[in-house]
Design a protein around this motif. Structure first.
Motif, short mmCIF file in Angstrom:
data_model
loop_
_atom_site.label_atom_id
_atom_site.label_comp_id
_atom_site.label_asym_id
_atom_site.label_seq_id
_atom_site.Cartn_x
_atom_site.Cartn_y
_atom_site.Cartn_z
N LEU A 1 0.96 3.23 11.33
CA LEU A 1 0.80 4.15 12.47
C LEU A 1 1.96 3.98 13.46
O LEU A 1 2.45 4.96 14.03
CB LEU A 1 -0.52 3.89 13.19
CG LEU A 1 -1.79 4.46 12.55
CD1 LEU A 1 -3.02 3.99 13.32
CD2 LEU A 1 -1.75 5.99 12.52
N TYR B 1 -2.45 -0.26 8.00
CA TYR B 1 -2.64 0.96 8.80
C TYR B 1 -2.07 0.82 10.21
O TYR B 1 -1.43 1.73 10.73
CB TYR B 1 -4.12 1.31 8.88
CG TYR B 1 -4.69 1.99 7.64
CD1 TYR B 1 -3.91 2.83 6.85
CD2 TYR B 1 -6.02 1.81 7.28
CE1 TYR B 1 -4.43 3.45 5.73
CE2 TYR B 1 -6.56 2.44 6.15
CZ TYR B 1 -5.76 3.26 5.38
OH TYR B 1 -6.28 3.88 4.27
N TYR C 1 0.84 -1.20 0.00
CA TYR C 1 0.00 0.00 0.00
C TYR C 1 0.87 1.24 0.00
O TYR C 1 1.92 1.28 0.66
CB TYR C 1 -0.89 0.03 1.24
CG TYR C 1 -1.97 -1.03 1.23
CD1 TYR C 1 -3.18 -0.81 0.58
CD2 TYR C 1 -1.77 -2.25 1.87
CE1 TYR C 1 -4.17 -1.78 0.57
CE2 TYR C 1 -2.77 -3.21 1.87
CZ TYR C 1 -3.96 -2.98 1.22
OH TYR C 1 -4.93 -3.95 1.22
N ILE D 1 -6.02 8.16 8.21
CA ILE D 1 -6.61 6.94 7.65
C ILE D 1 -8.04 7.20 7.18
O ILE D 1 -8.44 6.78 6.10
CB ILE D 1 -6.58 5.83 8.72
CG1 ILE D 1 -5.13 5.41 8.96
CG2 ILE D 1 -7.44 4.65 8.33
CD1 ILE D 1 -4.92 4.58 10.20
N GLY E 1 -3.25 4.85 0.93
CA GLY E 1 -4.01 3.65 1.26
C GLY E 1 -4.43 2.86 0.03
O GLY E 1 -5.24 1.93 0.11
N GLN F 1 0.90 5.69 0.51
CA GLN F 1 0.47 6.55 1.60
C GLN F 1 -1.02 6.94 1.52
O GLN F 1 -1.64 7.25 2.53
CB GLN F 1 1.32 7.82 1.63
CG GLN F 1 1.30 8.47 3.00
CD GLN F 1 2.64 9.03 3.39
OE1 GLN F 1 3.48 9.29 2.54
NE2 GLN F 1 2.87 9.22 4.68
N TRP G 1 1.79 6.85 8.74
CA TRP G 1 0.60 7.70 8.89
C TRP G 1 0.65 8.29 10.30
O TRP G 1 1.06 7.62 11.24
CB TRP G 1 -0.69 6.89 8.71
CG TRP G 1 -0.88 6.43 7.30
CD1 TRP G 1 -1.25 7.19 6.23
CD2 TRP G 1 -0.73 5.09 6.80
NE1 TRP G 1 -1.33 6.42 5.09
CE2 TRP G 1 -1.01 5.13 5.41
CE3 TRP G 1 -0.39 3.87 7.38
CZ2 TRP G 1 -0.97 3.99 4.60
CZ3 TRP G 1 -0.34 2.74 6.59
CH2 TRP G 1 -0.62 2.81 5.20
N SER H 1 -0.67 -2.34 17.33
CA SER H 1 0.15 -1.40 16.57
C SER H 1 1.39 -1.12 17.41
O SER H 1 1.32 -0.40 18.40
CB SER H 1 -0.65 -0.11 16.32
OG SER H 1 0.13 0.83 15.61
N GLY I 1 -9.51 -1.01 9.05
CA GLY I 1 -9.29 -0.59 7.66
C GLY I 1 -10.49 0.14 7.06
O GLY I 1 -10.33 0.97 6.17
N ASN J 1 -8.43 8.70 3.85
CA ASN J 1 -8.15 7.81 2.72
C ASN J 1 -9.38 7.01 2.27
O ASN J 1 -9.42 6.52 1.16
CB ASN J 1 -7.05 6.79 3.11
CG ASN J 1 -5.66 7.41 3.12
OD1 ASN J 1 -5.44 8.49 2.58
ND2 ASN J 1 -4.72 6.72 3.74
#
Length: 498
Positions: A449, A445, A23, A460, A27, A25, A454, A223, A251, A463
């Motif tokens: 992050l 994502y 992916y 997000i 998305g 930037q 991002w 994350s 997502g 996107n």
């Protein structure tokens, strides 16, 4: 963010295939490579995978997608992993070899054990701590089965020689050459062993299923840091991990409480974000950890799982040989204005939410001499939408709210007729985004992050783009009539195999 990083790599390890997607930037998917692997059915109700084949296929597509995109390992900011969730792997801590085939989430071999635990009055304790219903779907009873049935496994597990993991843990272990043995709360919350309120493995639950703590992975934020993997002599951080349905919720940009999505894959999975509150279901839904951002508190969701979604179309193709490709079902079903009173209940592996009947079996009702394959094809599509509508009704009751729209994703959402049927049954708009593979996107994502690719959730959400909105066109009376027929059919399919 490190200079020169252009992509995040998502590894999407599903029930029937391994996929890798790069992916950018915005998305947007830059390149995607997918490889199917074998499904094994050693006995009726048993479903297994070769964990080595899963790893080999995932590694192969990971390398192939970089080549396909004309990218370099140096261009990748981070890797995010998402996975089929409850599938259970047990392997040797030294050699890294699985001690048996992986037991897949669809497998029903531990239904008897679950019935025993219910009879012993353990269901309420399990729901209070884990948010789950006591069912063979989840990993805990599968792990117990492996420890009890693979020769020497329990002794070796007690001695700390074996590792248990869901597929994310198995991939992280292999990607880091055994250096990192970890999972995230979204996957841990699907095991029957994890207390979603304390965000820890639970000693009382471990004792109940006789699981030694030594086999369990460390639980890290979804994350955050999961070590590094080496691609073409370049170390790339693994920075995101979430079960497939929670990743899809992320997502889809469903970051605020009250937002919901339905993923139409092999099964269907409807999730409603409930924020920092773990809402206890009174309608046989699951309370699950949605994700935990690095150093943050866990976020929760209500979930309803439909075991057979798109798989009913695969059955039409492979079992009945009624169609050549899965995509053919739409045209076949569209040849008739309705199913002609035919109802197909695809309880091939029992029924999931909100029924939870492992002994239900597939059934077809309302057949007449006038029924043809077109009616059966339409009934198959309708069955996917009916099951999702059942779940959404239960979810609205639990959460005490009325949904205003349903965001959808997954392969079967390309079927416009199915999406229209779904909107008609629900009476709310069904919103399909431009990027349908939101499971992999969510993993990307979460990883992006963590490394600053991002900045925050608002990046997000910007996107996210709509492809098409399906507005309901059916009268509410006709929708209610169809749902009533469906309910009658479901009731008659229950307890068949008991």
């Amino acid at each position: 963010m490190a200079q020169g990083k252009q992509f995040v790599l998502a590894l999407d390890q599903g029930t029937t295939s391994s996929r890798a997607i790069l992916y950018d930037q915005s998305g947007a998917p830059v390149a995607s490579v997918q490889k199917e692997f074998r499904q094994q059915f050693p006995q009726p109700g048993w479903v297994e995978h070769d964990a080595n084949e899963i790893w080999a296929s995932q590694h192969e597509v990971m390398l192939a997608v970089i080549v396909k995109a004309g990218a370099r390992a140096e261009d990748i900011a981070a890797i995010g992993i998402t996975n089929q969730r409850e599938t259970t792997v047990l392997w040797d801590r030294v050699s890294g070899k699985p001690v048996a085939n992986a037991i897949v989430w669809q497998d029903r071999r531990t239904a008897g054990l679950c019935a025993e635990l219910k009879a012993a009055g353990k269901a309420e304790l399990i729901q209070q701590k884990t948010g789950l219903v006591l069912d063979a779907y989840f990993s805990g009873t599968k792990l117990k089965w492996l420890l009890d049935n693979v020769p020497g496994a329990r002794v070796r597990a007690d001695a700390g020689e074996l590792c248990f993991g869901t597929i994310d843990t198995w991939l992280i272990w292999n990607l880091t050459a055994g250096k990192v043995f970890a999972t995230d709360p979204s996957n841990a919350s699907r095991t029957l062993l994890f207390n979603i309120h304390t965000n820890r493995w639970d000693d009382e639950l471990l004792a109940l299923l006789n699981i030694p703590r030594a086999v369990l992975p460390e639980v890290r934020p979804s994350s955050g840091a999961f070590g590094e993997t080496v691609i073409n002599d370049v170390a790339v951080p693994i920075a995101g991990d979430a079960g497939d349905q929670q990743a899809a919720l992320f997502g889809q940009g469903c970051h605020a409480p009250g937002m919901a999505k339905n993923t139409y894959g092999t099964g269907c999975f409807l999730l409603l974000n409930t924020g920092g509150v773990a809402v206890t279901s009174t309608n046989k839904l699951l309370t699950t950890t949605a994700w935990q951002l690095d150093a943050g508190k866990p976020q929760y969701a209500l979930e309803g799982s439909v075991f057979i979604g798109g798989a009913v179309v695969q059955w039409l193709r492979d079992g009945l040989r009624a169609i050549k490709t899965a995509a053919d079902v739409e045209a076949l079903a569209a040849e008739v204005p309705d199913s002609g009173g035919v109802y197909l209940v695809p309880a091939f592996a029992g029924l999931g939410a909100p029924h939870w009947d492992p002994y239900a079996r597939g059934a077809m009702f309302g057949l007449t001499r006038g029924s043809g394959i077109t009616h059966i094809a339409r009934a198959a599509l309708e069955s996917i939408a009916f099951q999702s509508a059942d779940v959404l009704t239960a979810m609205e009751k639990d959460a005490g709210l009325k949904l205003t729209e349903l965001r959808v994703d997954g392969g079967a959402t390309a079927n416009n007729l199915l999406m229209q049927i779904q909107a008609d049954l629900l009476g709310v708009p069904v919103v399909r985004p431009k990027v349908l593979e939101t499971t992999a996107l969510g993993a990307a994502y979460l990883a992006g992050l963590a490394v600053g690719f991002w900045r925050d959730a608002s990046d997000i959400e910007r996107n996210w783009q709509v492809d098409r909105v399906f507005e309901p066109t059916l009268s509410r009376d006709r929708a209610a009539e169809m749902m009533a027929g469906w309910t009658k059919a479901v009731e008659r399919s229950k307890l068949w195999a008991n």
